[in-house]
Design an enzyme around this catalytic site. Sequence first.
Site, PDB file in Angstrom:
ATOM      1  N   LYS A  72       0.824  -1.205   0.000  1.00  0.00           N
ATOM      2  CA  LYS A  72       0.000   0.000   0.000  1.00  0.00           C
ATOM      3  C   LYS A  72       0.865   1.265   0.000  1.00  0.00           C
ATOM      4  O   LYS A  72       0.430   2.317  -0.446  1.00  0.00           O
ATOM      5  CB  LYS A  72      -0.927   0.000   1.212  1.00  0.00           C
ATOM      6  N   ARG A  73       2.075   1.151   0.511  1.00  0.00           N
ATOM      7  CA  ARG A  73       2.973   2.315   0.521  1.00  0.00           C
ATOM      8  C   ARG A  73       3.327   2.764  -0.894  1.00  0.00           C
ATOM      9  O   ARG A  73       3.748   3.891  -1.109  1.00  0.00           O
ATOM     10  CB  ARG A  73       4.249   1.987   1.298  1.00  0.00           C
TER      11      ARG A  73
END
Length: 480
Positions: free
Chosen positions: A253-254
Site C-alpha cells: 500500500k505504501r
Amino acid sequence: MTVRVRIAPSPTGNLHIGTARTAVFNWLFAHHHRGKFILRVEDTDLERSRPEYTENIQAGLQWLGLNWDEGPFFQTQRLNYYRQAIQTLLDRGLAYRCYCTPEELEKMREEQKARNLAPRYDNRHRYLTPEQQAQFEQGGRKAVIRFIIDDDREIIWQDLIREKVIWKGSDLGGDMVIARTSENGEENFGQPLYNLAVVVDDIDMEITHVIRGEDHIANTAKQILLYEALGAKVPEFAHSPLILNQEGRKLSKRDGVTSIDDFRKLGFLPQALVNYMTLLGWTPPDSTEEIFTLETAAEVFSLERVNKAGAKFDWTKLDWINSQYLHRLTGEELVPLLLPYWQEAGYNFDAETDRAWLIGLATLIGPSLTRLSDAVAESRLLLTPLANYNQEALSQLQLEGVKDIIKDILAAITPDLTGEAAKGIVETTTKAHRVKKGLVMKSLRAALMGELHGPDLMQSWLLLNQKGWDISRLQQAVNS
C-alpha cells in the site's frame, strides 16, 4: 483426475493486485487442463473482515473476467468442519491444549532473544498430565490448541515452480496453534486458525493443486503435516514470485496503487490489466504475442514457464498494453467507457441525443489514448461553446490580416458542414488573401481550439460545427 484449484482471498481489504495475479494463474491453469476454478472466502478473521470487502473481491474478479466454477464458499459457514478436524487431532494425540499466558510467551521470547535464538514456542505444555491441565483450568486459564510438530522431521515437496523444497520441522517455530481460546460459550476450543481451516477446506473441496505466492512457503510446510495427520492426500504446490516495486521490495500500500479498484479508476481496461498480470512472472512461448485474451493464454499456459524471481511492476509496459487494447476499439465501443470520465470532469451529455457526436469525438481522440482517463485532457478543447485561448493562440490571432481571414471563414460556414466543404473554405480563403495555406490553418486552429497543438483540425472543426460551436468560437476570435 480433474484439476481443481482455488483462489482464497481474505476479505480484510479490497482485491489486491497480488491476489488478482494469483487468481489469474489459477484460472489459466484450470482452463488449460479443463478443470475447475473455485472461489473460497477465508473470512475467519472476524475483527478485520468486512462485507464490503467481500463484495469488492467478487466484483473485481468478475470485472477481470475471472469467473469461478464453484463457490463462493465462506469459512465462517464451515466452522463445524474445522472443529471436527481439531477434535480428531486431539483424539489421536496429534494436538494438545496449551495454557500459556501471553505474559509467559513474551517472557519466553525475550529470553530466547537474549540468547540470540530465533523466537519459537518451546513446546512446554506438550506433555501436561490430566492433573496439570485441571490445575490450570481451575485457575481460570483458557487453552489454545496446538498441533505437534516434530523438530527432527524434514518436509519435502516437489514444487511445480521452485522444484525441490526442503523444510526442517525445527524451523517452523515450535508446535503450531490451530485454534484460539474458547469464548462466548464455546465449550472445547475457540476459533480455528488459518493453517488448519485451509487444509480442511482443501481436503473437503478435493483441491488437486495449490497455486499461490511464495510468501506462503512456510505455511505449506506446516500444512503438509496437517494433510498427513488428517489422513488426506497432499495436493501439489506451486509458489509464484511476488510482485515487486521498482526498488525490488514487495509491492504494498505504501506504493500507492495496489487494488484492482485503483487500476479501474485510473482508466485501465480489464482485458489489458489481466493480460499484463499474466506476464507478471510468466513467460509465454516464443510464438505467442504479448497481447492476448485469457482464453488464448490458457491454451499455452504452464507452470514450468513461471519465473522463480520476483516480478517488477512496470507502469510503462502496462500503459503500452492498455493502449493496444484501446486503439482497437471503435468510437461506438469507446463512448460508454469514456462517459464516466467526462461526467466526473463536469461535462454533462445526454448519452442518447448526443450519441452520434460523442462517437465522433471518441473516434477522434481514440488513437491518442493510453488510459481511459486520458479522454478528459484529450477532448478538453472540444467540450465547450467557447475556446480558452493560451498565449500562443492569442499571439497568432493578433498577426496582421489574421482576423480578416477568420471573418471570411466565418462568413462561409454552413450548418452540417462536410469535410470537402471545409477544405474548400480553407482553399478559397487562402487564394483570396494570397497567403500560404499554413498561415490559414494555423490561424483557424488558434481560433477554433484556443491552442496551436491538438487533435486533427478538420475533424475537430466538423465536430464543433455539429454543435454550432465553430461559429461562436470564430466570433470570439474576431472580438479577441
